[in-house]
Design a protein around this motif. Structure first.
Motif, PDB file in Angstrom:
ATOM      1  N   HIS A   1      38.016  45.150  37.433  1.00  0.00           N
ATOM      2  CA  HIS A   1      39.337  44.885  36.486  1.00  0.00           C
ATOM      3  C   HIS A   1      38.864  45.854  35.310  1.00  0.00           C
ATOM      4  CE1 HIS A   1      42.325  43.472  33.597  1.00  0.00           C
ATOM      5  NE2 HIS A   1      43.000  43.548  34.733  1.00  0.00           N
TER       6      HIS A   1
ATOM      7  N   GLU B   1      43.272  47.633  37.927  1.00  0.00           N
ATOM      8  CA  GLU B   1      42.391  47.145  39.182  1.00  0.00           C
ATOM      9  C   GLU B   1      41.773  47.878  39.699  1.00  0.00           C
ATOM     10  OE1 GLU B   1      42.859  45.936  42.141  1.00  0.00           O
ATOM     11  OE2 GLU B   1      45.122  46.586  41.881  1.00  0.00           O
TER      12      GLU B   1
ATOM     13  N   LEU C   1      42.452  38.612  40.770  1.00  0.00           N
ATOM     14  CA  LEU C   1      43.141  39.266  39.801  1.00  0.00           C
ATOM     15  C   LEU C   1      43.462  38.344  38.673  1.00  0.00           C
ATOM     16  CD1 LEU C   1      44.362  41.896  38.482  1.00  0.00           C
ATOM     17  CD2 LEU C   1      46.549  41.050  39.644  1.00  0.00           C
TER      18      LEU C   1
ATOM     19  N   SER D   1      41.602  45.613  45.078  1.00  0.00           N
ATOM     20  CA  SER D   1      42.493  44.056  45.581  1.00  0.00           C
ATOM     21  C   SER D   1      42.542  44.163  47.263  1.00  0.00           C
ATOM     22  CB  SER D   1      43.557  44.154  44.859  1.00  0.00           C
ATOM     23  OG  SER D   1      44.359  43.097  45.239  1.00  0.00           O
TER      24      SER D   1
ATOM     25  N   ALA E   1      38.216  51.615  36.480  1.00  0.00           N
ATOM     26  CA  ALA E   1      38.271  50.505  37.678  1.00  0.00           C
ATOM     27  C   ALA E   1      37.714  51.223  38.952  1.00  0.00           C
ATOM     28  CB  ALA E   1      39.615  50.049  37.698  1.00  0.00           C
TER      29      ALA E   1
END
Length: 333
Positions: A35, A17, A219, A20, A282
């Protein structure tokens, strides 16, 4: 895995990912979460990683997406995403989340979903309407205040007092309701303003019980969406995912049941070339999608990214959604 599996065969998918910021979706460092997942044999992925290193020639021990995103490496980026690159032909997928839209969607879901399952998608439609009408109705400051108050209301890590985030949120929506009562956005925040008991119950639950699935952390739903994409072909799927503190044994068990998956394996990205490629994809997708969202996209790069974008991405902005290919993705997973 040495090639594309037949239906029913076990298929390994490598994931990572980018973007975040935990539950801080309105004041973090990024406005997009991505993601990415990749289906390639380990040996093939390793060859591509070495090819990228050969072409970029950076002394860095670990390459990241920003190496490919530099102007001087434009050709490497375009080769990576392009028709002759490793990822085309159904070998990669990206689930995008526009963070501020996720906040609006989750707030509307919490406060207005009367039956708990969002049947009929009424709440999803209201979230899209509020997200698109709110900024031009409330103005930049009013919209920013609404987003910040919504984020505070929903996040798990918050003030210890159960009702303080609710107090802030309802002062905000009450003021917007009163000032803009004759508008579409004003009507929706008026409905939110009438749902204080739901909000306070939610805050009390957050205070009194450990939370396994924070509603604002992107996530977990992104992984479930990714798994369902690959499962749609009828294969058994094992996810090989970069290690994340968020992925506790309890949450992995929930993911495996929700998808359902055959297995989830956590690895260090540097130990698996497939995960490194997912990391590249990503980071690239997050940056290019953010550029589109903010009106500075590169049409050539967006066109190269578009084939990888999942149509169940969580995206509210209409213009950038059309360009990225998320136009159908107007409600959360």
């Amino acid at each position: 895995m040495t090639g594309n599996p037949e239906n029913g065969a076990l298929m390994e998918i490598a994931c990572d990912e980018s973007g975040s910021d935990g539950e801080n979706l309105t004041g973090g460092n990024t406005d997009v979460f991505a993601h990415a997942s990749v289906r390639l044999p380990v040996e093939t992925a390793a060859e591509y990683v070495q090819e990228i290193r050969r072409r970029i020639r950076s002394p860095a021990e670990e390459y990241k997406a920003n190496h490919l995103l530099r102007d001087k490496h434009r050709a490497v980026l375009e080769s990576f995403l392009g028709p002759a690159g490793p990822l085309r032909g159904g070998n990669a997928h990206v689930h995008l989340i526009e963070k501020t839209f996720l906040v609006v969607d989750r707030a509307v879901d919490l406060l207005l979903d009367e039956d708990g399952d969002r049947d009929g998608d009424r709440e999803g439609t209201e979230a899209v309407t509020l997200f698109r009408e709110g900024p031009r109705t409330f103005g930049e400051r009013g919209w920013r205040d609404f987003l910040a108050a919504s984020n505070q209301l929903l996040r798990v890590r918050n003030d210890a007092a159960a009702t303080v985030p609710a107090d802030v949120f309802f002062r905000t929506v009450d003021a917007l309701r009163d000032e803009y009562s004759g508008t579409t956005a004003g009507v929706i925040v008026g409905r939110l303003a009438a749902a204080r008991s739901r909000a306070e119950s939610y805050r009390e639950r957050m205070r009194d019980s450990p939370v396994l699935f924070p509603v604002l952390n992107p996530l977990l739903p992104a992984i479930v969406s990714t798994a369902r994409y690959w499962l749609a072909g009828g294969h058994s799927v094992r996810l090989v995912h970069d290690r994340q503190n968020m992925l506790t044994p309890e949450r992995i068990a929930w993911i495996m049941e929700s998808a359902p998956l055959s297995d989830v394996q956590l690895v260090a990205a540097r130990s698996d070339a497939r995960v490194q490629l997912a990391d590249f994809l990503a980071g690239i997708a997050r940056k290019l999608a953010s550029d589109e969202l903010n009106g500075r996209g590169d049409p050539a790069h967006t066109a190269l990214l578009r084939p990888y974008i999942g149509t169940d991405s969580v995206w509210g902005d209409a213009g950038s959604g059309l360009r990225l290919g998320t136009a159908e993705a107007n409600s959360a997973v």
